[in-house]
Scaffold this active site. Structure first.
Site, PDB file in Angstrom:
ATOM      1  N   LYS A 298       0.844  -1.193   0.000  1.00 33.56           N
ATOM      2  CA  LYS A 298       0.000   0.000   0.000  1.00 33.56           C
ATOM      3  C   LYS A 298       0.876   1.237   0.000  1.00 33.56           C
ATOM      4  O   LYS A 298       1.789   1.365   0.811  1.00 33.56           O
ATOM      5  CB  LYS A 298      -0.940   0.033   1.215  1.00 33.56           C
ATOM      6  CG  LYS A 298      -1.854   1.261   1.219  1.00 33.56           C
ATOM      7  CD  LYS A 298      -2.953   1.181   2.243  1.00 33.56           C
ATOM      8  CE  LYS A 298      -2.468   1.557   3.624  1.00 33.56           C
ATOM      9  NZ  LYS A 298      -3.600   1.664   4.595  1.00 33.56           N
TER      10      LYS A 298
ATOM     11  N   GLU B 144      -7.941   3.789  -1.209  1.00 37.77           N
ATOM     12  CA  GLU B 144      -8.686   4.152   0.000  1.00 37.77           C
ATOM     13  C   GLU B 144      -9.038   5.633  -0.018  1.00 37.77           C
ATOM     14  O   GLU B 144      -8.170   6.479  -0.269  1.00 37.77           O
ATOM     15  CB  GLU B 144      -7.849   3.852   1.253  1.00 37.77           C
ATOM     16  CG  GLU B 144      -7.583   2.386   1.492  1.00 37.77           C
ATOM     17  CD  GLU B 144      -6.702   2.172   2.712  1.00 37.77           C
ATOM     18  OE1 GLU B 144      -6.757   3.004   3.641  1.00 37.77           O
ATOM     19  OE2 GLU B 144      -5.945   1.183   2.719  1.00 37.77           O
TER      20      GLU B 144
ATOM     21  N   ASP C   6     -12.228   3.864   4.591  1.00 41.04           N
ATOM     22  CA  ASP C   6     -11.323   3.919   5.734  1.00 41.04           C
ATOM     23  C   ASP C   6     -11.848   4.944   6.744  1.00 41.04           C
ATOM     24  O   ASP C   6     -12.573   4.617   7.672  1.00 41.04           O
ATOM     25  CB  ASP C   6      -9.903   4.260   5.273  1.00 41.04           C
ATOM     26  CG  ASP C   6      -8.887   4.195   6.413  1.00 41.04           C
ATOM     27  OD1 ASP C   6      -9.306   3.990   7.562  1.00 41.04           O
ATOM     28  OD2 ASP C   6      -7.694   4.357   6.162  1.00 41.04           O
TER      29      ASP C   6
ATOM     30  N   LYS D 201      -9.538   0.075  11.369  1.00 43.29           N
ATOM     31  CA  LYS D 201      -8.552   0.322  12.424  1.00 43.29           C
ATOM     32  C   LYS D 201      -9.267   0.197  13.759  1.00 43.29           C
ATOM     33  O   LYS D 201     -10.019   1.092  14.148  1.00 43.29           O
ATOM     34  CB  LYS D 201      -7.935   1.701  12.268  1.00 43.29           C
ATOM     35  CG  LYS D 201      -7.141   1.911  10.983  1.00 43.29           C
ATOM     36  CD  LYS D 201      -6.511   3.302  10.973  1.00 43.29           C
ATOM     37  CE  LYS D 201      -5.655   3.498   9.722  1.00 43.29           C
ATOM     38  NZ  LYS D 201      -6.485   3.629   8.510  1.00 43.29           N
TER      39      LYS D 201
ATOM     40  N   ASP E 271      -3.600   4.889  -0.855  1.00 40.29           N
ATOM     41  CA  ASP E 271      -4.378   5.485   0.236  1.00 40.29           C
ATOM     42  C   ASP E 271      -4.265   6.996   0.166  1.00 40.29           C
ATOM     43  O   ASP E 271      -3.188   7.566   0.388  1.00 40.29           O
ATOM     44  CB  ASP E 271      -3.867   4.979   1.590  1.00 40.29           C
ATOM     45  CG  ASP E 271      -4.719   5.483   2.752  1.00 40.29           C
ATOM     46  OD1 ASP E 271      -5.726   6.170   2.497  1.00 40.29           O
ATOM     47  OD2 ASP E 271      -4.365   5.193   3.918  1.00 40.29           O
TER      48      ASP E 271
END
Length: 1651
Positions: A1127, A1185, A1208, A1236, A1159
């Protein structure tokens, strides 16, 4: 003198001058002087005297309302009040009180009783006023007035008479309400108004009926003109002489025949007004105040033995029955009229008429009767089902009139249903005379005993003739109705032969047949009065049953079909008493419940097991659920699996209670059959004081399993994208309001509702003193014979009889079977509107769920079982003029149902469905529910529920190799660190668990907030139990946090909750000698070799702060290390094209076998994201993301670019109803969610999000936020759990499992140091699940990483003496924090509180401030002593207390202090800030007020508080507490799971005299008004109010407006905060958000002062 003049004269102390107005006023205009000074008490008639409004307000202001424990019956409620009055009288020191008022209120059974209680009073009872008021919202009509369906208020006696004025120019301009509030802290005044005056009284005894409950109230009052003890004696004597209604006999009477004894005068314009008595203030009432009054034009009011007034009460003295009979055209008309009149006198006022010639005499007699309501239908079958629906709704018979021939046969299906389900029904079938039978005459069949054994009684009347006495006609009707309404209730058939002429053609007849009817004509009573005998059983007759119940260890209370509100109420009381698990059938009235508070936790008061049916799908659960005693109330059970379970439990003690003698025992397993009403049985159980010792394991297991199955069903119903039939059952039950009922069709609708109805929805319920945390929703259905015929007609009849809004859910085949019911629906006969939901799957879907579906050809199924059709339901509705709505989606259904509930029109909502889809989704629900039940049982069976000994934490700081990727390029320094906290949770068995709290400052968390919350948890987590269900997640942690810790789960910061859950799971795993993975999933591999081979793929993380070539080389190195997914952080460069170039370079370097992710962290606008997307289309990104900064553009980006997207940040802040939020992103272009745990708030919420993603076929990627190696190890175990869960999910859904996901744990490469001695490692791009488990189990702290310990600290407790104005105060002080800290915060508690209240909060805040909590004078351990040279007792004034506190502050510190006050303490804090602010830096006002600026209100409040103060001294403190906390102000606090402990802590006041003095002297009525001071305030103020505290929200908003209007620099520091999930005691109900608000305010205050 006319009626009005007599009426008003009775309400006046002397003869007034009377003038008849020329306007259309309702009452005469009066001129008089007000000289009313005392309160009337005597039962004997005395001269009526009035209080002026101001005097009344002072008296009513003293009112103390005490709520007693709910009583089973009205009689028991009256006795409870009598006992309470006697007890209170015996304890009172009545030398001190010159005036006062007490109210006792108690919930009693909810059956309609006010009207019958009024009517049953003896006409000679000399207690006045006596009244009944109907509280119907709709326009009152006397046609539907009845004992069974009319709700209202009964009152008798007068505690107080009041006269007051209002200022409106004309009362005709006032918009009065038409409903009665059920509960109020203050009494309601009733009376009349004329011109500009109210003439009101407060009844001594009052019964108020509402939805689901009745409140019985007794009010007593006294003043300086009467003795205190007399006020009590008059109530006791009144209770003694009151007649009590007979619940059985009242149903078989018409109201008018009973009211005749009172000689009521009718005034069709008269109206009664009722209003909160405290609002009848002195002077003139304002227009808006009047609009808060209620008005009724349906009432009866007795003011003396000779003068009464009534309106719309069905009084029919004007009807001359004798004259109308004698004027009858022929003998047919005579007999028909007598039959109809006798039905009316017996209370049968609803006639269902089918057109026909032979029945003409009956039809004409019914339709011409002024008090009879009639409905017609061409279909006799539909008509009779309509009649049994009416009986189901009001529990009394409707009368069905039909012609002869097959019309009579068409009634049979409904007769069977009524017989099987014990519904009273009277059938009057017309017949040919005997000479025409068996002759081939038209429409002539044998109608005698036509219904066989399905009727309770059958009688064939001869053809009318004047040779037979008409008394026979009357006694026949009397006998028939008695049989129909006696247990077992059911249909009764009277066959009525008629010869021609059938119309009113004159024909001579002899009036001699009327001989003996004189008394009947004049009395208004039925000819024969049947007396129902009560075969009440005694305690001894139930001794065996009671002993069995008492000995139960694994008792189960099964509530079957219950249709009577009194029985439902009794069932609730029985459940509360037994404390057994309760399985409530959908027809019980308790399956669908509306909880009054969103904070209330279901199953704490009564343990409802709503999903036993689906729990029994699990073989393990089915084998384990073996109750030793089953008590079933109500006969019928819908669930086949529950019925099978009962059979499997045999032999065991099985007790069935129902109010009929019939056998309802298809499995032949009942051991004890009790023939009684549920109320009678419950009464015996309560009287016998039966107590049970139920096995706690039995209840906890059932609760946990039910909770998991409930979660699973709710999740599947809400996460499924399409509109399903189970969702119809679910959302319909959610949409129902408190005033609605439900009628369910047979086949699938009733089964779906039983399995999937939402049993614990929440909402703002009407205020009540019921003592129950919920209102029940009554549900009905035709389960006697369980056919699908006549369902729509029954539902319409049910709506008429029940007099509530009805939501009917039926299938399409049932709907088509009874389309004539639409004709009945169109006739709005005095009922509320209906919503009819037709689930149209174009056939009989139930067969698809039966074994025959898998064993029969599809063509045969479609034609002969499903009966597939394409009938247009919309066209049928259009033909009948009924509104139709067709829905295809969840949103459309929800909107249609809600809209229909608010529209005054009947509506048919057609829900589009299909048989195959329905079968598949039901199968899916069963499979997942079975797995959930098995998983739950396996987990809780092997786990104990240990107690936590203590919680310790320390702060760590570890060095990083590189800056965080969240750091901007320009802000990157040479050294980089990560800070956080490590929690250690110690269990009583010696086990411990570790958790990590790692906040990131740029994610709305900071170290200080986290530290304060951890300090708070350190204090509250001591000797608290853990739930064995916690590893199941699915709401278990949320329940534990709210119930055990006593805080709203969402008030914990996400990182704190994550660390706490991690510590708890690791501690529980340690106690079992296992790992977190073993705990989360009981079926995870146990063999060591298998466990060691388990790995989790890891996605490497690459920052993009180098050149494209350098970044590509880093990526290539990672691929060489074995990583298969990388990533890249993007959106860090000047423009998106540069980021695209980096992606291109990496892809070229590593090839296409490596998954590449990007991301953007929401850093791009939509156009910038499009730029990036257009340049990486050929780079085969696995996903990007959060490409855009506006989440509303995410799907648009997917569709525009074709690039796959991952969520996210979008999921980081999911609060309420996360599934609903996630449903917005079901688009196929969104392929993953990045979770997360430290951002979303722990493993429970992370698992929910992951489950949704996996259910939708999306990747669930666990991602780290640069935590230490310990947290990464926990995430590895959690990631493995999600992978196992996904494999099971795919297996259940019969889909190919996706390849393992590479999880975002690549942040380990940033760690230069770690909190563990053994750093986290990755091998060939994978993390070992076994090694991660070993790290969690064998955690060793790296001592070099420690910064600070946050262990529990001791409170410093001491006493300070302060002299002020001749008074010495000894103040108890509690202190925490650094004594040298100049940031001093002083906390002042509220009334009844002490400094102990603040300990959790000052513990939390002591890390950054010196926190001091005081016991205010007169409370807790603080004392005050008046010097000997003082010539009087010192008043504890606001000024005196403020002076004392200022001196105290000088002793404590040289610096200014921030004062935090709650309630009484808030008023003191505000006074300090506004008038004594030399030592005040700022003030935090929690639920506080600047006082009252109205002199009348101040006077009322001071009198009230004085009266309360004397009550504290006179009675026990616990009795005062009970009264104090029953007020509306504490409604939210009463829902707090630790409410009982909170109240118990208030009992520590030893000196009640000092407590009383504090309440009186510091009364809001005596406090100087500070409203004007707010305009000139120079001290920063923070206002904190609870979002549920409507009163103080309004006060706070007014204060805020004053503060913001001032012209001063301090204005910018003022803040107002509304704390969610809390009421008045906000610092107790949601302490963490209060801590956060105070901390932010103090920090801002210090920053400004420092600058």
């Amino acid at each position: 003198m006319n009626l009005h003049t007599n009426l008003i004269s009775l309400l006046l102390p002397s003869k007034p001058h009377v003038m008849i107005p020329s306007t259309r006023r309702r009452f005469t205009h009066l001129h008089q002087q007000r000289n009313y000074k005392i309160v009337r008490y005597s039962i004997q008639r005395e001269e009526i005297k009035f209080l002026e409004a101001g005097e009344a307000a002072l008296l009513v202001g003293t009112c103390i309302t005490r709520t007693l424990t709910p009583a089973l019956t009205l009689e028991l409620g009256v006795q409870s009040i009598k006992d309470a009055v006697i007890e209170l009288k015996s304890k009172r020191n009545y030398d001190k009180d010159k005036a006062g008022m007490y109210r006792f209120q108690i919930a009693v059974s909810p059956g309609s009783k006010a009207l019958s209680w009024f009517c049953c009073q003896d006409a000679s009872l000399e207690v006045f006023p006596q009244f009944f008021i109907s509280t119907a919202v709709e326009t009152s009509t006397n046609k539907f007035l009845s004992f069974s369906r009319t709700r209202g208020v009964f009152g008798i006696g007068a505690a107080v008479y009041i006269k007051t004025n209002f200022s409106s120019a004309s009362a005709d301009q006032i918009s009065f309400r038409r409903y009665q509030p059920v509960d109020s802290t203050y009494p309601t005044a009733y009376g009349l108004f004329e011109n500009n005056s109210f003439y009101m009284f407060i009844p001594q005894i009052e019964l108020v009926e509402s939805e689901g409950l009745s409140i019985l109230t007794a009010t007593l009052a006294w003043n300086d003109s009467s003795r205190y003890e007399d006020a009590f004696d008059v109530i006791i004597r009144l209770i003694t002489v009151l007649a009590m209604p007979n619940e059985d006999n009242r149903l078989n009477r018409c109201v008018s025949s009973v009211l005749r004894k009172f000689n009521m005068m009718v005034d069709e314009h008269a109206q009664m007004v009722y209003k909160n008595a405290l609002l009848l203030t002195d002077g003139c009432l304002e227009h808006m105040e009047l609009e808060n009054a209620s008005l009724s034009s349906q009432f009866s009011l007795r003011l003396s033995a000779n003068v009464s007034i009534s309106n719309n009460m069905k009084l029919d003295q004007s009807r001359d029955i004798s004259f109308s009979l004698k004027e009858s055209a022929n003998i047919n008309a005579v007999w028909a009229s007598l039959m109809v009149e006798e039905c009316y006198r017996l209370g049968l006022t609803y006639f269902c008429i089918a057109p026909g010639s032979r029945s003409s005499p009956l039809a004409i007699a019914a339709t011409c009767h002024p008090m009879i309501s009639c409905i017609a239908c061409i279909d006799e079958r539909s008509l009779t089902f309509h009649a049994i629906g009416y009986a189901r709704g009001c529990h009394k018979p409707a009368v069905v009139i039909t012609s002869s021939g097959t019309a009579v046969s068409n009634l049979l299906p409904a007769v069977v249903e009524a017989s099987q389900d014990f519904l009273p029904l009277l059938l009057l079938t017309a017949d040919r005379p005997p000479e025409l039978l068996d002759t081939g005459a038209n429409q002539a069949i044998n109608q005698v005993n036509h219904y066989g054994s399905y009727v309770r009684h059958s009688f064939s009347l001869p053809a009318p003739t004047d040779v037979i006495s008409t008394r026979m006609v009357l006694t026949t009707i009397d006998s028939a109705v008695y049989h129909a309404t006696s247990s077992p209730c059911g249909p009764v058939h009277i066959n009525c032969s008629f010869r021609e002429p059938l119309e009113n053609t004159p024909q001579e007849w002899s009036q001699s047949c009327l001989k003996g009817l004189d008394f009947w004509v004049s009395s208004g009573q039925p000819f024969t009065n049947y007396i129902h005998s009560h075969n009440s059983f005694t305690h001894s007759s139930l001794a065996d049953v009671l002993n069995i119940i008492q000995g139960a260890k694994r008792g189960l209370l099964l509530v079957g079909a219950v249709f009577n509100e009194n029985d439902i109420y009794a069932a609730v009381l029985l459940a509360k008493h037994l404390k057994w698990p309760v399985v409530a059938d959908i027809l019980s009235g308790l399956r669908l419940r509306k909880y009054k508070s969103a904070c209330y936790k279901p199953n704490e008061d009564i343990l409802f097991i709503d999903h036993l049916d689906h729990s029994l799908l699990s073989a393990e659960v089915k084998q384990w659920v073996k109750p030793d005693v089953i008590v079933q109330i109500g006969s019928r059970i819908t669930s086949k699996r529950v019925s099978q379970m009962l059979q499997d439990c045999s032999p065991c003690s099985y007790i069935l209670i129902d109010n009929h003698p019939n056998r309802h025992d298809p499995s032949h397993i009942i051991t004890h059959r009790v023939h009684s009403s549920i109320s009678q049985f419950t009464d015996q159980v309560l009287r016998s004081c039966v107590t049970t010792r139920i096995d706690s394991k039995w209840t906890s297991f059932l609760c946990s399993i039910n909770m998991m199955v409930d979660w699973e069903i709710s999740f599947l119903l809400n996460s499924e994208n399409s509109l399903t039939e189970p969702y119809v059952a679910y959302i319909t039950s959610v949409a129902l309001d408190y005033g609605s009922t439900m009628f369910l069709g047979n086949s699938m609708p009733i089964r779906d509702a039983d399995m999937y109805g939402n049993g614990s929805t929440r909402g703002s319920a009407p205020s009540s003193s019921s003592g129950f945390p919920f209102h029940w929703i009554q549900v009905a259905g035709n389960r006697g014979a369980s056919g699908i015929d006549g369902l729509l007609s029954t539902a319409v009849g049910f709506a008429v009889g029940h007099n509530k809004r009805v939501v009917c859910v039926i299938g399409d085949v049932s709907f088509l079977h009874d389309t004539n019911g639409l004709a009945l629906l169109k006739q709005r006969i005095s009922r509320k509107h209906m919503t009819i939901i037709v689930v149209n799957n174009h056939g009989g879907a139930i067969f698809s769920l039966l074994p025959i579906a898998s064993m029969t050809e599809e063509e045969i199924l479609n034609k002969y079982f499903y009966t597939t059709h394409n009938v247009g339901i919309q066209n049928l509705c259009l033909a009948h003029g009924v509104k139709h709505v067709h829905v295809h989606t969840k949103a459309e259904l929800q909107n249609a149902v809600i809209k229909s509930q608010h529209e005054e029109v009947d509506c048919v909502i057609e829900v589009e469905s299909s048989i195959d889809a329905n079968a598949n989704f039901h199968s899916k629900l069963r499979q997942f529910a079975c797995q959930a039940a098995s998983h739950a049982f396996s987990t809780i069976s092997r786990l104990s529920a240990p107690k936590i000994c203590k919680l310790e934490s320390f702060q760590y700081r570890i060095q990083l190799l590189a800056p965080l990727t969240t750091t901007r390029f320009g802000n990157r320094h040479s050294e980089h660190y990560r800070e956080g906290f490590v929690l250690t949770l110690f269990l009583e068995d010696g086990s411990k668990g570790i958790g990590e709290v790692a906040p990131l400052g740029n994610h709305k968390e900071n170290m200080l907030d986290v530290k304060e919350q951890l300090q708070f948890l350190t204090h509250v987590i001591k000797a608290v139990p853990l739930y064995s269900s916690l590893p199941l997640l699915k709401g278990s942690f949320s329940k534990w946090i709210s119930t055990i810790l006593g805080i709203p789960p969402d008030s914990l910061l996400p990182s704190v909750r994550c660390g706490l859950e991690m510590a708890v799971l690791n501690a529980m795993a340690a106690a079992e000698g296992s790992t977190m993975l073993d705990l989360l999933h009981p079926y995870a591999p146990k063999e060591e070799c298998s466990r060691k081979s388990l790995n989790v793929k890891v996605c490497a993380l690459v920052d993009s702060d180098e050149t494209p070539e350098e970044v590509a080389n880093v990526a290539a190195t990672l691929v060489d290390e074995g990583f298969t997914a990388i990533k890249l952080k993007v959106a860090r460069r000047a423009n998106p094209i540069e980021d695209a170039i980096v992606i291109q370079k990496i892809r070229k370097k590593v090839g296409f076998k490596v998954h590449l992710r990007a991301d953007a962290n929401r850093k791009w606008s939509y156009n910038q994201a499009l730029q990036f997307g257009s340049n990486v289309k050929d780079c085969a990104l696995q996903y990007i993301e959060e490409p855009v900064n506006d989440e509303d553009d995410i799907i648009k980006f997917c569709e525009e670019t074709g690039l796959p997207v991952a969520l996210d940040e979008t999921i980081d802040n999911l609060k309420e109803d996360p599934i609903k939020t996630l449903a917005r992103f079901k688009h196929n272009g969104i392929v993953a969610v990045v979770i997360k745990p430290t951002f979303v708030g722990g493993f429970e919420k992370a698992a929910l999000i992951a489950r949704w993603a996996q259910q939708q076929g999306k990747m669930a990627v666990v991602s780290a936020a640069f935590e230490s190696g310990f947290a990464l190890s926990a995430y590895v175990q959690f990631s493995c759990f999600l992978e196992i869960q996904n494999a099971e999910l795919c297996n259940l859904m019969n889909v190919e499992p996706a390849p393992p996901v590479a999880h975002g744990l690549g942040t380990y490469k940033w760690l230069k140091e770690d909190v563990t001695t053994e750093p986290f490692s990755i091998s060939r791009g994978e993390a070992s699940v076994f090694d991660a488990g070993q790290t969690l189990v064998n955690f060793n702290i790296n001592q070099n990483s420690l910064i600070q310990s946050l262990n529990a600290v001791e409170v410093r407790n001491y006493e300070l003496k302060v002299d002020v104005e001749g008074v010495t105060f000894s103040i108890n002080v509690k202190e925490l924090g650094d004594e040298k800290n100049d940031n001093v915060i002083v906390f002042l508690h509220g009334f009844l509180g002490t400094s102990e209240d603040w300990i959790p909060i000052i513990t939390a805040m002591s890390a950054s401030s010196r926190c001091i909590a005081l016991d205010l004078p007169g409370l807790g351990s603080s004392k005050m002593h008046v010097h000997d040279d003082m010539d009087r007792e010192a008043d504890l004034s606001m000024k005196l207390v403020a002076g004392m506190l200022n001196k105290l502050f000088l002793i404590l510190t040289a610096s200014k202090v921030t004062v935090v006050g709650y309630s009484m303490g808030a008023r003191i804090a505000l006074y300090l800030a506004l008038r004594c602010n030399k030592m005040v830096k700022g003030a935090v006002i929690i639920s506080g007020s600047p006082g009252l600026d109205d002199e009348v209100k101040r006077s009322v409040r001071s009198v009230k508080d004085d009266f309360l103060a004397r009550a504290i001294v006179s009675y026990r403190l616990d009795l005062f507490m009970e009264t104090w906390y029953s007020g509306e102000l504490w409604r939210s606090l009463r829902s707090h799971p630790q409410f009982n402990q909170i109240v118990a802590s208030r009992m520590k006041h030893d000196n009640v005299e000092a407590l009383a003095k504090a309440l009186s002297d510091l009364s809001t009525g005596r406090q100087p008004s500070l409203w004007e001071d707010l305009k000139h305030n120079k001290s920063p103020i923070l206002l904190i109010v609870g979002d549920k505290d409507e009163k103080f929200k309004k006060i706070g908003q007014s204060m805020w407006s004053k503060l913001k209007s001032q012209d001063h620099s301090v204005k910018r520091l003022h803040t107002m905060v509304k704390i969610p999930d809390s009421g008045h005691a906000v610092h107790i109900e949601n302490p963490l958000l209060v801590i956060q608000s105070i901390s932010e305010f103090v920090t801002r205050l210090n920053m400004v002062l420092d600058s």
